[in-house]
Write an enzyme that holds these catalytic residues in place. Structure first.
Site, short mmCIF file in Angstrom:
data_model
loop_
_atom_site.label_atom_id
_atom_site.label_comp_id
_atom_site.label_asym_id
_atom_site.label_seq_id
_atom_site.Cartn_x
_atom_site.Cartn_y
_atom_site.Cartn_z
N ALA A 61 54.69 -32.80 -37.03
CA ALA A 61 55.01 -31.50 -37.60
C ALA A 61 54.45 -31.19 -38.90
CB ALA A 61 56.68 -31.59 -37.81
N GLY A 100 55.36 -34.31 -32.36
CA GLY A 100 55.18 -33.08 -31.58
C GLY A 100 53.86 -33.25 -31.12
N GLU A 103 54.58 -34.69 -27.69
CA GLU A 103 55.27 -33.84 -26.80
C GLU A 103 54.46 -33.15 -26.35
OE1 GLU A 103 58.40 -33.20 -29.96
OE2 GLU A 103 59.64 -33.68 -28.24
N GLU A 123 60.16 -39.79 -34.83
CA GLU A 123 61.13 -38.80 -35.22
C GLU A 123 62.29 -39.70 -36.02
OE1 GLU A 123 59.32 -38.28 -32.67
OE2 GLU A 123 58.82 -36.16 -32.71
#
Ligand code: NAD
Length: 679
Positions: A61, A100, A103, A123
């Site tokens: 992120a 992310g 992901e 995370e």
């Protein structure tokens, strides 16, 4: 433009170019979503590739968006659009696919990795769980316990392992070409992970859950991630996503996530040059001299060898040189056996190392670090010799733990070259480096210290001169309270247990045994009268005088027979003796009191350090404690922890401690009072 489009061999390549790490900023998310959406009705596009410019795939992120309310498009909407694409979407991964970034890759229908790429969901290191389908797609792709382990540990895996466990479909030299081939020839059908189900192997999962909770030392996110995966096994993807979202939002607002964000940013601040010399330039360091090849000298030597620099070690006698060299060789032999380094790396590092007894060998060193005995006279003698042989402009550093670096600097003709480089044991492993700026340290010397910290992968904190600098000065206050608690009624084991339950890596008495109780003993004998509370270490001193030096002698506060640690009855007898000789009736001491006495001692000393300008920023204290003293990262460091408790409460409790028998040590720092009043 952070995302550009290229059409090649009937594939649309979405090139992300958002240096330095291709973070998933709002504009990147929007452009990926637009690119995928528009390609659906473009007849010229057969498939889509998501790839990155620069040194890495999407590595997470955007830190600028941390803690702020999320902005549209939200990442789960972007990953849903990728997965629902009629046209095949392929992730072309080089460098790192983290958070992310992974992901996004999991939402793609295929994943191609470059050699050496790393993939992970870190995370939990920020107190979170993945929030865009990571906890739901990963166990639908690879074996569910392996998926849970990746998520709960936060540790990335490399491309080869990812190929073996099914996380990536191929590892290729020309990974973009391979991704184009996949995108244009393979179907997206049966490749949408949301359409799959996943189950658990209960026994394997139980074992992982237990190990995770033990390792987390009180951090909540790793265990919560495991529970989430367990709860959602067998449920639909949609239900799983709902649960993931709820947990993500809950964790994001937690004290733990706040503390982990705090320490993340604090570490990004502590490596900056002080404001008054922000334009200082470092010298180039290629060759490093090290004086003293003992515990610290050899560890420091490996730190520089590991970073590809040349090292010249100097000792008093040939046998000491040989011992130092042998120690380094044996450490690299272990690393090789454990697969941490290659044979070529070991050979290269050993070839860059020389040892001897002649100071003339140091004449070409850019940086020389002294790690000899902790004695002012010995250190001054070494610096006098360095003054004679070091080339002009060389930086001269001392690894002293407590001594006055201004005094060392004043004893030679070039005080501006002198700086403190205070390493922690084992120096090649521990992340913290305290850089001590003495009165006359030149901007260039300080800039060089910060630049070698970076080159050797250390987390630096700049401190001023005082006995113990930041970390060890605070440690004294902490050790003092731990020692006094014994006289009041606590047992060493109780103190250690209360503090490890709080999250400390080790308790103070286990630490004393590990580093040797005699080390502090010698320092106390030489220290200025009045600088210590003698009662706090009276048990330590009795143990040393009776030959119980800690692990190295087989016993200290604990015994270590056959590898089993148990309370040492001799220590307990000494404690009882002191209590009775000083007329103390032991009372029940609660674990909560143990935590408050020791932690608030750190906090109050920390505020004195801020008050006196020894630390340039209060956050630097947290960085030092988390990286050098085993303070639990998920509590953000002692100063962050104190703010969580409430500074007014801290002041009130300390005022109470001030009424005790050793109350004179609880002088409240004005900076603490002011901060409490300002809240
Ligand atoms: P050590 O006793 O293991 O090593 C010191 C070495 O210096 C010995 O090998 C000795 O032969 C050599 N030496 C002594 N005088 C010398 C001289 N005049 N010329 C050349 N070599 C000489 O000690 P250590 O634990 O490595 O500590 C070294 C320094 O690092 C001390 O100042 C200590 O306070 C500091 N320090 C130690 C630790 C720790 O955990 N051990 C941590 C941080 C800082």
């Amino acid at each position: 433009m952070t995302v550009t489009r290229e059409t090649k061999d009937n594939a649309l390549i979405l090139w992300i170019d958002n240096p330095p790490v291709n973070a998933l900023s709002q504009d990147v998310r929007a452009a990926i979503l637009a690119g995928v959406t528009e390609a659906q009705n473009d007849a010229s596009v057969k498939g889509i590739v998501i790839a990155c410019k620069g040194r890495t795939f999407i590595a997470g992120a955007d830190v600028k968006e941390f803690g702020a309310p999320p902005t549209e498009p939200f990442l789960p909407d972007v990953t849903a659009a990728i997965e629902n694409s009629k046209k095949t979407v392929v992730a072309a991964i080089h460098g790192q696919a983290l958070g992310g970034g992974l992901e996004i890759a999991l939402a793609c229908h295929y994943r191609i990795a470059a050699k050496g790429a790393k993939l992970g969901l870190p995370e939990v290191t920020l107190g979170l769980v993945p929030g865009a389908g990571g906890t739901q797609r990963l166990p639908r792709l690879i074996e569910s316990t392996a998926a849970a382990e990746m998520i709960a540990s936060g540790k990335p895996i490399d491309a080869n392992k990812a190929k073996a466990n099914g996380l990536v479909d191929s590892v290729a030299e020309d990974y973009v070409a391979e991704a184009i081939a996949f995108a244009t020839t393979k179907s997206a059908e049966n490749r949408r992970l949301s359409e799959r189900a996943f189950q658990l192997d209960a026994a394997k999962f139980d074992a992982l859950a237990a190990a995770t909770r033990k390792q987390a030392k009180g951090a909540a996110a790793p265990g919560a991630a495991i529970d989430l995966i367990r709860r959602t096994a067998g449920k639909s993807f949609a239900e799983g996503m709902k649960e993931e979202r709820a947990l993500f939002l809950h964790l994001r607002a937690s004290e733990e996530a706040k503390a982990l964000r705090h320490i993340f940013f604090a570490e990004r601040g502590s490596n900056k040059l002080p404001d008054d010399i922000s334009d200082a330039k470092p010298i180039e360091v290629k060759t490093v001299g090290i004086i003293g090849a003992g515990t610290m000298g050899t560890g420091i030597a490996m730190t520089y060898l590991d970073a590809g620099m040349n090292v010249r070690m100097l000792e008093m006698a040939e046998d000491a040189v040989a011992r130092g060299l042998a120690r380094i060789q044996s450490s690299y032999r272990d690393s090789l056996a454990k697969g941490r380094i290659t044979e070529a790396q070991r050979d290269q590092r050993l070839a860059a190392l020389t040892g001897g007894t002649d100071y003339a060998a140091l004449s070409d060193c850019d940086l020389i670090i002294e790690a000899v005995f902790e004695s002012m006279d010995v250190k001054k003698a070494v610096f006098a010799k360095l003054d004679g042989v070091a080339k002009p402009g060389a930086i001269l550093a001392t690894n002293t733990s407590y001594l006055d670096i201004d005094e060392i600097a004043a004893s030679i003709s070039r005080p501006e070259a002198v700086v403190g480089l205070h390493y922690f044991s084992p120096a090649n492993i521990m992340k913290l480096l305290e850089i001590v700026r003495a009165k006359k340290t030149s901007p260039q010397a300080l800039a060089t210290a910060l630049s070698v910290a970076k080159a050797t992968n250390k987390i630096p904190v700049v401190a001023g001169v005082c006995p113990g600098f930041i970390g060890n000065r605070m440690l004294r206050a902490y050790v003092r309270e731990a020692g006094l608690l014994l006289l009041e009624g606590a047992a060493p084991e109780q103190v250690d247990k209360a503090l490890t339950a709080f999250g400390m890596a080790m308790g103070p008495f286990a630490v004393a045994d590990l580093s040797g109780i005699d080390i502090g003993y010698k320092a106390r004998k030489e220290a200025a009268p009045g600088s210590f509370e003698p009662m706090a270490t009276i048990v330590h001193d009795s143990l040393v005088e009776a030959g119980h030096l800690g692990q190295k002698s087989g016993s200290g506060f604990y015994t270590y027979k056959d590898g089993v640690k148990a309370p040492n009855p001799v220590a307990l007898t000494f404690i009882e003796q002191v209590r009775s000789e000083t007329g103390r009736t032991p009372r029940a001491v609660s674990d909560a009191e143990i935590v408050e006495r020791t932690m608030f001692a750190l906090v109050n000393e920390g505020y004195w350090i801020v008050e006196e300008g020894i630390a340039r920023h209060i956050d630097d204290i947290d960085v030092a404690y988390v990286n050098g003293y085993g303070f639990p990262r998920h509590r953000g460091g002692p100063m962050c922890y104190a703010r969580g408790v409430g500074l007014s409460k801290v002041v009130k409790v300390i005022e109470g401690f001030g009424q005790g028998a050793f109350g004179k040590w609880w002088r409240i720092a004005p900076a603490l009072r002011n901060a409490a009043a300002a809240n």
